[in-house]
Design a protein around this motif. Structure first.
Motif, PDB file in Angstrom:
ATOM      1  N   HIS E  31      11.922  -6.688 -13.244  1.00 41.47           N
ATOM      2  CA  HIS E  31      10.541  -6.533 -13.702  1.00 41.47           C
ATOM      3  C   HIS E  31       9.895  -7.894 -13.943  1.00 41.47           C
ATOM      4  O   HIS E  31       8.817  -8.206 -13.423  1.00 41.47           O
ATOM      5  CB  HIS E  31      10.560  -5.687 -14.984  1.00 41.47           C
ATOM      6  N   ASN E  32      10.588  -8.733 -14.696  1.00 39.97           N
ATOM      7  CA  ASN E  32      10.043 -10.054 -15.024  1.00 39.97           C
ATOM      8  C   ASN E  32       9.857 -10.913 -13.784  1.00 39.97           C
ATOM      9  O   ASN E  32       8.851 -11.599 -13.640  1.00 39.97           O
ATOM     10  CB  ASN E  32      10.969 -10.791 -15.989  1.00 39.97           C
ATOM     11  N   ARG E  33      10.845 -10.852 -12.896  1.00 40.29           N
ATOM     12  CA  ARG E  33      10.738 -11.676 -11.690  1.00 40.29           C
ATOM     13  C   ARG E  33       9.610 -11.196 -10.795  1.00 40.29           C
ATOM     14  O   ARG E  33       8.906 -11.995 -10.184  1.00 40.29           O
ATOM     15  CB  ARG E  33      12.078 -11.697 -10.967  1.00 40.29           C
ATOM     16  N   MET E  34       9.430  -9.880 -10.725  1.00 35.74           N
ATOM     17  CA  MET E  34       8.331  -9.356  -9.924  1.00 35.74           C
ATOM     18  C   MET E  34       6.992  -9.852 -10.466  1.00 35.74           C
ATOM     19  O   MET E  34       6.117 -10.267  -9.704  1.00 35.74           O
ATOM     20  CB  MET E  34       8.349  -7.831  -9.934  1.00 35.74           C
ATOM     21  N   ILE E  35       6.840  -9.808 -11.785  1.00 35.55           N
ATOM     22  CA  ILE E  35       5.593 -10.270 -12.386  1.00 35.55           C
ATOM     23  C   ILE E  35       5.359 -11.747 -12.071  1.00 35.55           C
ATOM     24  O   ILE E  35       4.265 -12.164 -11.691  1.00 35.55           O
ATOM     25  CB  ILE E  35       5.615 -10.008 -13.911  1.00 35.55           C
ATOM     26  N   GLN E  36       6.429 -12.524 -12.194  1.00 35.27           N
ATOM     27  CA  GLN E  36       6.316 -13.959 -11.933  1.00 35.27           C
ATOM     28  C   GLN E  36       5.917 -14.229 -10.476  1.00 35.27           C
ATOM     29  O   GLN E  36       4.990 -14.976 -10.195  1.00 35.27           O
ATOM     30  CB  GLN E  36       7.679 -14.585 -12.203  1.00 35.27           C
ATOM     31  N   MET E  37       6.642 -13.597  -9.557  1.00 38.23           N
ATOM     32  CA  MET E  37       6.392 -13.792  -8.125  1.00 38.23           C
ATOM     33  C   MET E  37       4.979 -13.362  -7.748  1.00 38.23           C
ATOM     34  O   MET E  37       4.249 -14.072  -7.070  1.00 38.23           O
ATOM     35  CB  MET E  37       7.355 -12.925  -7.291  1.00 38.23           C
ATOM     36  N   CYS E  38       4.609 -12.150  -8.160  1.00 38.25           N
ATOM     37  CA  CYS E  38       3.380 -11.565  -7.639  1.00 38.25           C
ATOM     38  C   CYS E  38       2.138 -12.157  -8.292  1.00 38.25           C
ATOM     39  O   CYS E  38       1.099 -12.285  -7.643  1.00 38.25           O
ATOM     40  CB  CYS E  38       3.416 -10.037  -7.770  1.00 38.25           C
TER      41      CYS E  38
ATOM     42  N   ALA F  66      -2.869  -8.281 -15.016  1.00 35.62           N
ATOM     43  CA  ALA F  66      -1.951  -8.257 -13.869  1.00 35.62           C
ATOM     44  C   ALA F  66      -0.581  -7.725 -14.283  1.00 35.62           C
ATOM     45  O   ALA F  66       0.035  -6.921 -13.567  1.00 35.62           O
ATOM     46  CB  ALA F  66      -1.814  -9.655 -13.276  1.00 35.62           C
ATOM     47  N   THR F  67      -0.113  -8.138 -15.460  1.00 32.76           N
ATOM     48  CA  THR F  67       1.180  -7.674 -15.953  1.00 32.76           C
ATOM     49  C   THR F  67       1.164  -6.161 -16.155  1.00 32.76           C
ATOM     50  O   THR F  67       2.118  -5.462 -15.782  1.00 32.76           O
ATOM     51  CB  THR F  67       1.524  -8.383 -17.282  1.00 32.76           C
ATOM     52  N   GLY F  68       0.075  -5.654 -16.731  1.00 34.20           N
ATOM     53  CA  GLY F  68      -0.044  -4.213 -16.925  1.00 34.20           C
ATOM     54  C   GLY F  68      -0.012  -3.464 -15.600  1.00 34.20           C
ATOM     55  O   GLY F  68       0.729  -2.488 -15.437  1.00 34.20           O
ATOM     56  N   ARG F  69      -0.794  -3.954 -14.651  1.00 32.97           N
ATOM     57  CA  ARG F  69      -0.862  -3.293 -13.345  1.00 32.97           C
ATOM     58  C   ARG F  69       0.497  -3.327 -12.646  1.00 32.97           C
ATOM     59  O   ARG F  69       0.969  -2.321 -12.108  1.00 32.97           O
ATOM     60  CB  ARG F  69      -1.915  -3.979 -12.486  1.00 32.97           C
ATOM     61  N   LEU F  70       1.139  -4.492 -12.663  1.00 37.42           N
ATOM     62  CA  LEU F  70       2.446  -4.617 -12.017  1.00 37.42           C
ATOM     63  C   LEU F  70       3.494  -3.740 -12.710  1.00 37.42           C
ATOM     64  O   LEU F  70       4.386  -3.195 -12.055  1.00 37.42           O
ATOM     65  CB  LEU F  70       2.894  -6.080 -12.003  1.00 37.42           C
ATOM     66  N   SER F  71       3.390  -3.607 -14.017  1.00 29.57           N
ATOM     67  CA  SER F  71       4.351  -2.766 -14.728  1.00 29.57           C
ATOM     68  C   SER F  71       4.226  -1.306 -14.308  1.00 29.57           C
ATOM     69  O   SER F  71       5.226  -0.590 -14.190  1.00 29.57           O
ATOM     70  CB  SER F  71       4.162  -2.890 -16.242  1.00 29.57           C
ATOM     71  N   GLU F  72       2.990  -0.874 -14.083  1.00 28.73           N
ATOM     72  CA  GLU F  72       2.796   0.492 -13.579  1.00 28.73           C
ATOM     73  C   GLU F  72       3.449   0.657 -12.205  1.00 28.73           C
ATOM     74  O   GLU F  72       4.175   1.613 -11.952  1.00 28.73           O
ATOM     75  CB  GLU F  72       1.305   0.823 -13.455  1.00 28.73           C
ATOM     76  N   ARG F  73       3.179  -0.287 -11.324  1.00 33.15           N
ATOM     77  CA  ARG F  73       3.789  -0.230  -9.981  1.00 33.15           C
ATOM     78  C   ARG F  73       5.307  -0.254 -10.089  1.00 33.15           C
ATOM     79  O   ARG F  73       6.010   0.467  -9.382  1.00 33.15           O
ATOM     80  CB  ARG F  73       3.333  -1.423  -9.122  1.00 33.15           C
ATOM     81  N   PHE F  74       5.814  -1.067 -10.993  1.00 31.41           N
ATOM     82  CA  PHE F  74       7.267  -1.170 -11.166  1.00 31.41           C
ATOM     83  C   PHE F  74       7.855   0.168 -11.581  1.00 31.41           C
ATOM     84  O   PHE F  74       8.889   0.596 -11.056  1.00 31.41           O
ATOM     85  CB  PHE F  74       7.599  -2.233 -12.210  1.00 31.41           C
ATOM     86  N   ALA F  75       7.181   0.824 -12.529  1.00 32.58           N
ATOM     87  CA  ALA F  75       7.673   2.124 -13.005  1.00 32.58           C
ATOM     88  C   ALA F  75       7.688   3.141 -11.862  1.00 32.58           C
ATOM     89  O   ALA F  75       8.670   3.875 -11.680  1.00 32.58           O
ATOM     90  CB  ALA F  75       6.805   2.622 -14.163  1.00 32.58           C
ATOM     91  N   GLU F  76       6.618   3.150 -11.086  1.00 32.53           N
ATOM     92  CA  GLU F  76       6.552   4.084  -9.952  1.00 32.53           C
ATOM     93  C   GLU F  76       7.663   3.803  -8.936  1.00 32.53           C
ATOM     94  O   GLU F  76       8.364   4.707  -8.494  1.00 32.53           O
ATOM     95  CB  GLU F  76       5.198   3.948  -9.234  1.00 32.53           C
ATOM     96  N   GLN F  77       7.787   2.534  -8.576  1.00 27.45           N
ATOM     97  CA  GLN F  77       8.759   2.157  -7.552  1.00 27.45           C
ATOM     98  C   GLN F  77      10.189   2.447  -7.996  1.00 27.45           C
ATOM     99  O   GLN F  77      11.008   2.910  -7.206  1.00 27.45           O
ATOM    100  CB  GLN F  77       8.659   0.652  -7.244  1.00 27.45           C
ATOM    101  N   SER F  78      10.493   2.168  -9.272  1.00 27.73           N
ATOM    102  CA  SER F  78      11.884   2.366  -9.664  1.00 27.73           C
ATOM    103  C   SER F  78      12.192   3.855  -9.808  1.00 27.73           C
ATOM    104  O   SER F  78      13.315   4.279  -9.548  1.00 27.73           O
ATOM    105  CB  SER F  78      12.231   1.564 -10.923  1.00 27.73           C
ATOM    106  N   ALA F  79      11.174   4.635 -10.185  1.00 31.68           N
ATOM    107  CA  ALA F  79      11.372   6.088 -10.190  1.00 31.68           C
ATOM    108  C   ALA F  79      11.652   6.595  -8.772  1.00 31.68           C
ATOM    109  O   ALA F  79      12.594   7.362  -8.545  1.00 31.68           O
ATOM    110  CB  ALA F  79      10.135   6.789 -10.761  1.00 31.68           C
TER     111      ALA F  79
END
Lengths: 98, 89, 98, 89, 98, 89
Positions: E31-38, F66-79
């Motif tokens: 999660h953290n690395r994705m945030i950093q990269m993107c 951006a962190t909020g948006r990416l966290s949503e995408r992360f949750a979707e993708q890992s599910a």
């Protein structure tokens, strides 16, 4: 020391030690990051001399002051964002800029 | 340190010592990496050239001095910050 | 193994294990950092081929040798600085370049 | 390992295993990040292009080979270093 | 949960907790690395506005998808390399792209 | 969480809380460093300029979003990933 949640009445020894240790880790991390940031900003990388010259010294002093001030600005901004959009930090301060 | 017993203080001190060893090693590693990157760039030989050795030595000297100076500023600033927080409460 | 201060007479099991573990962490960190540094110095980032070519292989070998030598140079320089100005390392060696 | 008892050696071995899992994951993560940065640059689509996939694959292959080669050099150098330290004492 | 080797019959509480914790660390790191990269790939660093604009938002979404896909590609490639040359991962999968 | 007892779940929860504090501090630090680098560049004064303060504030706002948006995408993708793995077995 406020936010490492000693919410309960009687913290155990382990909890007290962990809280102090946490506070120290925090300061150590800030110290290390300041050194990393400010040497990068202020020291040219050709290393023609080994001594700090006047300009570099003044730059380091100002960079240190700005790094501390930046913590306060970021903390305030992050708190505002958290309240607006209900982020992870919605509950309280950040230990800086209080 | 706000109401720690003697035993707690001793435990804390031991952890602090471990932390200091860790901090010190981390400082050393940062110094090696931070000086290797700008100073070593010539891979036509496997031994460091005189220019590279000189650059590394000056890089360590300058970064050591900078670290000392920044640590003083850090101590001043964090003392000021704690005082300000004390008054704010 | 010298500098993780087994100053007292009889180190406990936990202390002995911690000392060996510490030594291994040190080597692992040096190993990882060498890989990071030298791949950055020697591998072009366009990745047109997947094999190491001759020039890259030679570069990696030399970079590895220089990285070790740099540890010695930095260690010596840091010791000198510490003695001159009384820094955190005033007491002894750095485990390298001894 | 200088005078460790059997029980101590067993404890140490367990920690080493944990360390290896950790090292391995860290190597994997470094590989992903180190290859993502140079290889993925086109955000006009949400699927990796053939060019990007090819770049990632070659990047992994080359870095894997480089890691192997550097690890050999590391083993040689640290053996030489320990020998030199032994003679120095 | 497969590869943190609970090879023995009855894992102890400590082992079970460690395994779950390990899995979480893994996800947190990704999660953290994705945030950093993107954020690095998608946000320009002049910060003229504080809002995410349309182009940046779309870039972040696509970058997130590509970052996950890249894990699978790297995992597959690394497994192949390990089998070819007998590297550290010769034994099994990487927890991704299985 | 696959067959943990209540006591184990409690222990796990405590560790998770510690992890969250750590994650949060790390996010805060990343934000400070990531915004300090592009925004603060003028060392002719020891106080932040209006331009620098504005840049930091906008940088935090944008990165927070951006962190909020990416966290949503992360949750979707890992599910989606976990589901795909479940079907694969």
């Amino acid at each position: 020391m406020s936010f490492f949640g000693m919410g309960r009445q009687q913290p155990t020894s382990a909890e007290k030690i962990a809280a102090v240790e946490q506070e120290m880790k925090l300061m150590a991390s800030m110290h290390n990051r300041m050194i990393q940031m400010c040497t990068k900003k202020c020291l040219p990388t050709d290393y023609r001399e080994g001594d700090l010259n006047k300009g570099e010294s003044v730059c380091l002093d100002r960079c240190a002051a700005k790094f501390f001030e930046a913590h306060t600005v970021v903390s305030t901004a992050l708190e505002k964002e958290s309240q607006n959009r209900g982020g992870p930090a919605a509950g309280g301060g950040f230990g800086f800029g209080g | 340190m706000e109401g720690l017993t003697q035993a707690e203080n001793r435990e804390l001190e031991q952890r602090l010592q471990k932390r200091q060893v860790k901090e010190f090693m981390s400082m050393f590693n940062t110094m090696v990496d931070g000086c290797f990157v700008p100073c070593v760039d010539d891979f036509t030989s496997k031994a460091l050239s005189g220019r590279e050795t000189g650059c590394l030595t000056r890089c360590v000297a300058k970064n050591f001095a900078a670290t000392g100076r920044l640590s003083e500023r850090f101590a001043e600033q964090s003392a000021a910050m704690q005082q300000a927080q004390g008054q704010g409460r």
